[in-house]
Design a protein around this motif. Structure first.
Motif, PDB file in Angstrom:
ATOM      1  N   THR A  93       5.320  13.571   5.518  1.00  0.00           N
ATOM      2  CA  THR A  93       4.031  13.269   6.145  1.00  0.00           C
ATOM      3  C   THR A  93       2.864  13.505   5.193  1.00  0.00           C
ATOM      4  N   SER A  94       2.887  14.609   4.479  1.00  0.00           N
ATOM      5  CA  SER A  94       1.790  14.959   3.579  1.00  0.00           C
ATOM      6  C   SER A  94       1.621  13.929   2.468  1.00  0.00           C
ATOM      7  N   ILE A  95       2.734  13.506   1.876  1.00  0.00           N
ATOM      8  CA  ILE A  95       2.670  12.521   0.797  1.00  0.00           C
ATOM      9  C   ILE A  95       2.229  11.164   1.328  1.00  0.00           C
ATOM     10  N   LEU A  96       2.666  10.823   2.527  1.00  0.00           N
ATOM     11  CA  LEU A  96       2.289   9.551   3.138  1.00  0.00           C
ATOM     12  C   LEU A  96       0.781   9.474   3.343  1.00  0.00           C
ATOM     13  N   ILE A  97       0.209  10.553   3.857  1.00  0.00           N
ATOM     14  CA  ILE A  97      -1.244  10.608   4.081  1.00  0.00           C
ATOM     15  C   ILE A  97      -1.981  10.638   2.746  1.00  0.00           C
ATOM     16  N   SER A  98      -1.450  11.419   1.802  1.00  0.00           N
ATOM     17  CA  SER A  98      -2.072  11.522   0.486  1.00  0.00           C
ATOM     18  C   SER A  98      -2.128  10.162  -0.203  1.00  0.00           C
ATOM     19  N   ASN A  99      -1.043   9.401  -0.124  1.00  0.00           N
ATOM     20  CA  ASN A  99      -1.003   8.078  -0.748  1.00  0.00           C
ATOM     21  C   ASN A  99      -2.023   7.135  -0.108  1.00  0.00           C
ATOM     22  N   PHE A 100      -2.215   7.263   1.196  1.00  0.00           N
ATOM     23  CA  PHE A 100      -3.208   6.442   1.888  1.00  0.00           C
ATOM     24  C   PHE A 100      -4.607   6.705   1.325  1.00  0.00           C
ATOM     25  N   PHE A 101      -4.932   7.980   1.106  1.00  0.00           N
ATOM     26  CA  PHE A 101      -6.234   8.336   0.538  1.00  0.00           C
ATOM     27  C   PHE A 101      -6.359   7.846  -0.908  1.00  0.00           C
ATOM     28  N   ILE A 102      -5.257   7.894  -1.643  1.00  0.00           N
ATOM     29  CA  ILE A 102      -5.274   7.413  -3.033  1.00  0.00           C
ATOM     30  C   ILE A 102      -5.547   5.911  -3.076  1.00  0.00           C
ATOM     31  N   LEU A 103      -4.978   5.171  -2.139  1.00  0.00           N
ATOM     32  CA  LEU A 103      -5.227   3.734  -2.074  1.00  0.00           C
ATOM     33  C   LEU A 103      -6.695   3.447  -1.747  1.00  0.00           C
ATOM     34  N   LEU A 104      -7.274   4.263  -0.868  1.00  0.00           N
ATOM     35  CA  LEU A 104      -8.700   4.123  -0.570  1.00  0.00           C
ATOM     36  C   LEU A 104      -9.537   4.409  -1.810  1.00  0.00           C
ATOM     37  N   ALA A 105      -9.113   5.425  -2.578  1.00  0.00           N
ATOM     38  CA  ALA A 105      -9.814   5.769  -3.817  1.00  0.00           C
ATOM     39  C   ALA A 105      -9.675   4.649  -4.840  1.00  0.00           C
ATOM     40  N   LEU A 106      -8.455   4.098  -4.948  1.00  0.00           N
ATOM     41  CA  LEU A 106      -8.196   3.021  -5.910  1.00  0.00           C
ATOM     42  C   LEU A 106      -9.034   1.789  -5.590  1.00  0.00           C
ATOM     43  N   ARG A 107      -9.221   1.555  -4.320  1.00  0.00           N
ATOM     44  CA  ARG A 107     -10.071   0.435  -3.890  1.00  0.00           C
ATOM     45  C   ARG A 107     -11.485   0.577  -4.436  1.00  0.00           C
ATOM     46  N   ARG A 108     -12.040   1.787  -4.381  1.00  0.00           N
ATOM     47  CA  ARG A 108     -13.399   2.032  -4.876  1.00  0.00           C
ATOM     48  C   ARG A 108     -13.453   2.047  -6.407  1.00  0.00           C
ATOM     49  N   ILE A 109     -12.407   2.567  -7.030  1.00  0.00           N
ATOM     50  CA  ILE A 109     -12.373   2.637  -8.492  1.00  0.00           C
ATOM     51  C   ILE A 109     -12.346   1.241  -9.109  1.00  0.00           C
ATOM     52  N   ILE A 110     -11.467   0.379  -8.595  1.00  0.00           N
ATOM     53  CA  ILE A 110     -11.353  -0.977  -9.137  1.00  0.00           C
ATOM     54  C   ILE A 110     -12.632  -1.772  -8.889  1.00  0.00           C
ATOM     55  N   SER A 111     -13.306  -1.488  -7.778  1.00  0.00           N
ATOM     56  CA  SER A 111     -14.533  -2.228  -7.455  1.00  0.00           C
ATOM     57  C   SER A 111     -15.700  -1.854  -8.364  1.00  0.00           C
ATOM     58  N   LEU A 112     -15.537  -0.837  -9.210  1.00  0.00           N
ATOM     59  CA  LEU A 112     -16.587  -0.494 -10.183  1.00  0.00           C
ATOM     60  C   LEU A 112     -16.811  -1.629 -11.176  1.00  0.00           C
ATOM     61  N   ARG A 113     -15.871  -2.539 -11.231  1.00  0.00           N
ATOM     62  CA  ARG A 113     -15.985  -3.699 -12.122  1.00  0.00           C
ATOM     63  C   ARG A 113     -17.274  -4.468 -11.906  1.00  0.00           C
ATOM     64  N   SER A 114     -17.756  -4.505 -10.669  1.00  0.00           N
ATOM     65  CA  SER A 114     -18.964  -5.269 -10.342  1.00  0.00           C
ATOM     66  C   SER A 114     -20.237  -4.609 -10.861  1.00  0.00           C
ATOM     67  N   GLN A 115     -20.139  -3.326 -11.264  1.00  0.00           N
ATOM     68  CA  GLN A 115     -21.294  -2.562 -11.758  1.00  0.00           C
ATOM     69  C   GLN A 115     -22.395  -2.406 -10.700  1.00  0.00           C
ATOM     70  N   LYS A 116     -22.000  -2.510  -9.426  1.00  0.00           N
ATOM     71  CA  LYS A 116     -22.949  -2.340  -8.321  1.00  0.00           C
ATOM     72  C   LYS A 116     -22.611  -1.070  -7.541  1.00  0.00           C
ATOM     73  N   GLU A 117     -23.653  -0.379  -7.064  1.00  0.00           N
ATOM     74  CA  GLU A 117     -23.478   0.850  -6.279  1.00  0.00           C
ATOM     75  C   GLU A 117     -22.503   1.811  -6.957  1.00  0.00           C
ATOM     76  N   ILE A 118     -22.686   2.006  -8.241  1.00  0.00           N
ATOM     77  CA  ILE A 118     -21.758   2.817  -9.034  1.00  0.00           C
ATOM     78  C   ILE A 118     -21.658   4.245  -8.518  1.00  0.00           C
ATOM     79  N   LYS A 119     -22.786   4.866  -8.266  1.00  0.00           N
ATOM     80  CA  LYS A 119     -22.788   6.271  -7.832  1.00  0.00           C
ATOM     81  C   LYS A 119     -22.081   6.441  -6.487  1.00  0.00           C
TER      82      LYS A 119
END
Length: 307
Positions: A93-119
């Motif tokens: 359960t812990s790893i399953l939830i952790s991976n979900f949060f990592i995917l949410l983080a990865l979504r924001r990290i990859i979107s830095l490509r646009s150079q918008k709302e960086i902070k």
């Protein structure tokens, strides 16, 4: 047949993937169901299934939004098939939830490509990784991905390097406050986070050995073509493709140091591996080979059932 069906992104694919994930989830939880159940148990399992399903949708969203693959559904069907090959990934359960949060983080990290709302994106990504760390400590290695993104996207403002620290401190303050309110020993909790193990004997089962060997072999084969084709991508997209490789490396690192090795830790590798292999499928010109490639992955979980 399979390659043609998933070659274009269609709404029906989400239904197929959802049903397939449900079947794998029920199979993985079969032994637990046999041990008895109550309302709380079923509520928890429904919640975990929804987390697994939302993980697929979040993954597909940022992959499609950031052009990491072409407009097809190979990425999500591969993700679910990987889970089917190693259903142990649904048991922790812990790893399953952790991976979900990592995917949410990865979504924001990859979107830095646009150079918008960086902070804002940096804070969100760091916040999600910090939350993931609370559930599974070694997911903290994905902080490396945040700073790597700052480098590859050439984000030079020094203030942006401080934001991840602020996000982590925010989570720390919230957690400490919660522990104080509940009168829990935070020192004991913190000391228990740093466990690791380099003993792989726990993975010595036919299912895990065959499944992991297949995935890693196909992944390594696809990686050669993935790296080769990065130069063919638009210049603005290349950093994102490089970050996916780093994500896979971090996933392998977690597998190596995981204190409790039971196969569940492989889930951190599924997202980058799905992207890498989807890119490979997109460049295969021989239809028969692409079809065979997918059928092998599709039939592997069924074959493993008899072991």
């Amino acid at each position: 047949m399979i390659s043609k069906f998933f070659s274009k992104s269609k709404p029906i694919h989400y239904i197929v993937v959802s049903v397939l994930l449900l079947l794998v989830f029920l199979y993985a939880k079969l032994e637990i169901f046999d041990q008895g159940a109550n309302v709380f148990f079923f509520s928890k399992q429904i919640g975990l299934f929804l987390i697994s399903l939302f993980s697929i949708f979040v993954f597909d969203f940022f992959v499609t939004r950031n052009g990491l693959t072409k407009k097809n559904s190979y990425n999500i069907v591969l993700f679910v098939l990987y889970i089917a090959i190693l259903p142990q990934t649904l048991l922790n359960t812990s790893i399953l939830i952790s991976n979900f949060f990592i995917l949410l983080a990865l979504r924001r990290i990859i979107s830095l490509r646009s150079q918008k709302e960086i902070k804002k994106k940096l804070f969100d990504a760091s916040f999600w990784v910090a939350l993931a760390t609370l559930f599974y400590f070694w997911s903290s290695v994905f902080f490396v991905l945040i700073f790597a993104a700052l480098l590859v996207y050439v984000i030079t403002d020094v203030k942006n390097y401080i934001i991840p620290i602020i996000a982590v401190l925010t989570v720390v303050i919230l957690v400490v406050s919660y522990f104080i309110i509940r009168d829990w020993d935070i020192l004991e909790y913190a000391l228990g986070l740093f466990d690791y193990s380099l003993d792989f004997s726990a993975l010595n089962s036919k299912r895990i050995i065959i499944g992991s060997t297949l995935l890693l072999s196909f992944g390594l084969w696809s990686l050669f073509y993935y790296i080769k084709n990065i130069k063919a991508k638009m210049k603005s997209y290349r950093p994102s493709y490089k970050l996916i490789i780093l994500t896979a490396i971090l996933g392998l690192f977690i597998i190596a140091v995981a204190p409790l090795k039971n196969g569940s830790e492989f889930i951190f590798l599924f997202a980058p591996l799905s992207i890498i292999m989807t890119n490979y499928l997109e460049v295969i010109k021989e239809k028969w080979f692409k079809e065979t490639f997918l059928w092998v992955i599709f039939l592997t979980p069924i074959a493993l059932l008899v072991l």
